[in-house]
Design a protein around this motif. Structure first.
Motif, PDB file in Angstrom:
ATOM      1  N   THR A   1     -22.234 -11.052 -14.489  1.00 40.74           N
ATOM      2  CA  THR A   1     -21.437 -12.205 -14.054  1.00 40.74           C
ATOM      3  C   THR A   1     -21.037 -13.138 -15.193  1.00 40.74           C
ATOM      4  O   THR A   1     -20.074 -13.900 -15.054  1.00 40.74           O
ATOM      5  N   GLY A   2     -21.754 -13.114 -16.295  1.00 45.95           N
ATOM      6  CA  GLY A   2     -21.524 -14.085 -17.349  1.00 45.95           C
ATOM      7  C   GLY A   2     -21.991 -15.483 -16.981  1.00 45.95           C
ATOM      8  O   GLY A   2     -21.628 -16.465 -17.626  1.00 45.95           O
ATOM      9  N   ARG A   3     -22.822 -15.576 -15.940  1.00 50.93           N
ATOM     10  CA  ARG A   3     -23.345 -16.868 -15.484  1.00 50.93           C
ATOM     11  C   ARG A   3     -24.849 -16.929 -15.751  1.00 50.93           C
ATOM     12  O   ARG A   3     -25.480 -15.912 -16.037  1.00 50.93           O
ATOM     13  N   ASP A   4     -25.423 -18.125 -15.609  1.00 50.46           N
ATOM     14  CA  ASP A   4     -26.826 -18.317 -15.978  1.00 50.46           C
ATOM     15  C   ASP A   4     -27.759 -18.588 -14.807  1.00 50.46           C
ATOM     16  O   ASP A   4     -28.923 -18.187 -14.830  1.00 50.46           O
ATOM     17  N   ALA A   5     -27.307 -19.304 -13.791  1.00 47.29           N
ATOM     18  CA  ALA A   5     -28.214 -19.841 -12.775  1.00 47.29           C
ATOM     19  C   ALA A   5     -28.742 -18.750 -11.841  1.00 47.29           C
ATOM     20  O   ALA A   5     -28.059 -17.755 -11.551  1.00 47.29           O
ATOM     21  N   VAL A   6     -29.968 -18.988 -11.352  1.00 46.03           N
ATOM     22  CA  VAL A   6     -30.618 -18.090 -10.400  1.00 46.03           C
ATOM     23  C   VAL A   6     -31.153 -18.944  -9.253  1.00 46.03           C
ATOM     24  O   VAL A   6     -31.784 -19.979  -9.488  1.00 46.03           O
ATOM     25  N   VAL A   7     -30.913 -18.512  -8.025  1.00 49.24           N
ATOM     26  CA  VAL A   7     -31.452 -19.195  -6.849  1.00 49.24           C
ATOM     27  C   VAL A   7     -32.543 -18.346  -6.227  1.00 49.24           C
ATOM     28  O   VAL A   7     -32.375 -17.127  -6.044  1.00 49.24           O
ATOM     29  N   VAL A   8     -33.668 -18.989  -5.927  1.00 45.72           N
ATOM     30  CA  VAL A   8     -34.780 -18.376  -5.204  1.00 45.72           C
ATOM     31  C   VAL A   8     -35.122 -19.289  -4.027  1.00 45.72           C
ATOM     32  O   VAL A   8     -34.423 -20.288  -3.795  1.00 45.72           O
ATOM     33  N   PHE A   9     -36.197 -18.995  -3.306  1.00 41.59           N
ATOM     34  CA  PHE A   9     -36.437 -19.695  -2.044  1.00 41.59           C
ATOM     35  C   PHE A   9     -37.849 -20.260  -1.945  1.00 41.59           C
ATOM     36  O   PHE A   9     -38.778 -19.818  -2.629  1.00 41.59           O
ATOM     37  N   ASP A  10     -37.983 -21.264  -1.091  1.00 45.92           N
ATOM     38  CA  ASP A  10     -39.297 -21.807  -0.783  1.00 45.92           C
ATOM     39  C   ASP A  10     -40.224 -20.667  -0.364  1.00 45.92           C
ATOM     40  O   ASP A  10     -39.797 -19.724   0.321  1.00 45.92           O
ATOM     41  N   HIS A  11     -41.483 -20.773  -0.758  1.00 51.43           N
ATOM     42  CA  HIS A  11     -42.547 -19.813  -0.413  1.00 51.43           C
ATOM     43  C   HIS A  11     -42.427 -18.489  -1.165  1.00 51.43           C
ATOM     44  O   HIS A  11     -43.220 -17.579  -0.931  1.00 51.43           O
ATOM     45  N   ALA A  12     -41.461 -18.372  -2.074  1.00 51.12           N
ATOM     46  CA  ALA A  12     -41.228 -17.096  -2.757  1.00 51.12           C
ATOM     47  C   ALA A  12     -42.336 -16.779  -3.750  1.00 51.12           C
ATOM     48  O   ALA A  12     -42.936 -17.672  -4.357  1.00 51.12           O
TER      49      ALA A  12
END
Length: 437
Positions: A141-152
């Motif tokens: 993607t050429g992007r940096d951010a990563v999203v994860v979730f509560d309790h992960a």
């Protein structure tokens, strides 16, 4: 060596003298940072039984944290590893490659959701594979951010600690952590009361506001959360997230480290929601106890990484690859997906029949099941009860594991080779533990 008898037996007090002596050696020479759930040392394991060095036999409801899904020392796995170790133990696939690595990648292309062209890269642990999935998504993607979730829970490396929600014991004192990791609210039906689409709207609103789709490389989620409490998201939650990722050019990563390889009654848990991830992360049950993990996904995404950008000395070790191929054969030839569904019916039925108000929720799929303990008057987590029930089970020869953000969940991860009789006996011990506490 004679076959291991499939029965529970306590010959000594726990720990027995040999285990006690080994524990003294452990304390003298092993870092105390490596803890143990049980005070006993394993000598043999097969089917649904683990035998310790003192001859005590335990009903196994943990499978080494979902690793020995086809059973410890499963016959096909043992035979395949013996044959491979006689040929060669290592060459490094990046130096002189070998067929079994390619065969595992071929099998993963067939078994993972989706019909398009796929590629795989093999690694050693779940943490390593999750980290490489993020690397691949960032490259694509050429992007940096990563999203994860509560309790992960995603692992113990620096990046995957950042991605993991629970501080103790996984993150405490180990920072600073990798950046550009953002957390969104998880669908937790027994606690938030939201439908899947409602929970997805809440999460996506936060992602769009606090991260921005144009900055996001990957959304990483466990289709059924593991260490976080075996949380099964409400129907439609995963599908809504996946559709949003597709619309916004974000890589949707299914972390199937604990939930994959037949554990939930399908090869991968995400199949229950008819979702096709861009990348799937496999580990734990993939190789019957040998260290192996994989990232499998769309060819265009996997092809985005430059040559030499992925790999590792031991990644896709030939012994582990041989074991993985034997695991796949065992699951398919022995009907273990159906067996996982049978275990679900037995365990959920028995847990629900306990009708104890301190059990706030019974949930899971296949042989990945859990009971969450709460204070009946408030619904607040009751970690002390979960700990007491597990400790009683341990003292009576049943291996059980706790989990959950608040430590108030007991998880049931029996090997799919366990008999109904042993499984029922183990649940009898859990029921007795509840009465004792």
């Amino acid at each position: 060596m004679p076959e291991l008898e499939q029965s529970r037996l306590l010959r000594t007090e726990l720990p027995g003298p040999r285990s006690a002596a080994l524990m003294q050696r452990k304390q003298a020479f092993v870092s105390p940072g490596v803890g143990t759930t049980m005070p006993v040392f394993a000598a043999r394991a097969a089917g649904g039984i683990v035998e310790d060095v003192d001859g005590n036999r335990f009903i196994d409801l943990g499978s080494g944290i979902a690793v020995t899904t086809v059973g410890s020392s499963a016959p096909r796995v043992v035979e395949a590893v013996r044959a491979q170790v006689a040929e060669f133990t290592h060459t490094c696939f990046m130096i002189t490659p070998y067929e079994s690595y390619v065969a595992v990648a071929e099998a993963l292309a067939r078994l993972t959701p989706g019909d398009g062209e796929k590629r795989s890269a093999l690694f050693n642990s779940g943490s390593e594979a999750v980290e490489n999935a993020v690397k691949i998504a960032r490259s694509y993607t050429g992007r940096d951010a990563v999203v994860v979730f509560d309790h992960a829970y995603h692992g113990r490396t620096n990046l995957t600690m950042a991605m993991t929600a629970k501080v103790a014991p996984y993150k405490h004192g180990f920072g600073p952590f990798a950046g550009e990791v953002y957390r969104a609210p998880m669908s937790y039906p027994s606690r938030d009361g939201l439908s899947g689409p409602e929970a997805a709207r809440r999460a996506l609103s936060q992602i769009e506001t606090q991260v921005g789709a144009g900055n996001l490389a990957a959304l990483v989620i466990e289709p059924i959360q593991g260490e976080g409490g075996f949380v099964v998201p409400a129907p439609g939650f995963l599908k809504a997230l996946a559709d949003w990722c597709t619309a916004n050019g974000v890589v949707f990563v299914a972390d199937e480290v604990q939930s994959g390889f037949g554990r939930t009654g399908t090869m991968f848990a995400v199949e229950h929601e008819d979702v096709v991830p861009d990348l799937v992360v496999s580990a734990k049950g993939i190789a019957g106890g040998l260290p192996l993990s994989a990232v499998t996904g769309r060819a265009d995404i996997m092809d985005a990484v430059h040559t030499g950008g992925l790999g590792g000395t031991y990644g896709g070790n030939p012994l582990a690859c041989a074991a993985a191929l034997a695991v796949i054969e065992t699951i398919e030839r022995d009907g273990l997906l159906e067996r996982a569904r049978q275990i679900e019916t037995l365990v959920l039925g028995r847990l629900s029949a306990l009708d104890d108000p301190r059990i706030g929720d019974v949930r899971g799929r296949g042989a990945m099941l859990a009971a969450e303990f709460v204070h009946p008057a408030t619904g607040e987590p009751d970690a002390a009860l979960a700990k007491a029930v597990a400790a009683h089970a341990h003292s009576q020869g049943v291996i059980t594991l706790t989990c959950g953000t608040w430590g108030n969940v007991i998880r049931f991860l029996p090997p799919l080779s366990i008999s109904d009789e042993l499984l029922t006996e183990g649940l009898d011990v859990i029921a007795a533990a509840l009465k004792e506490n």
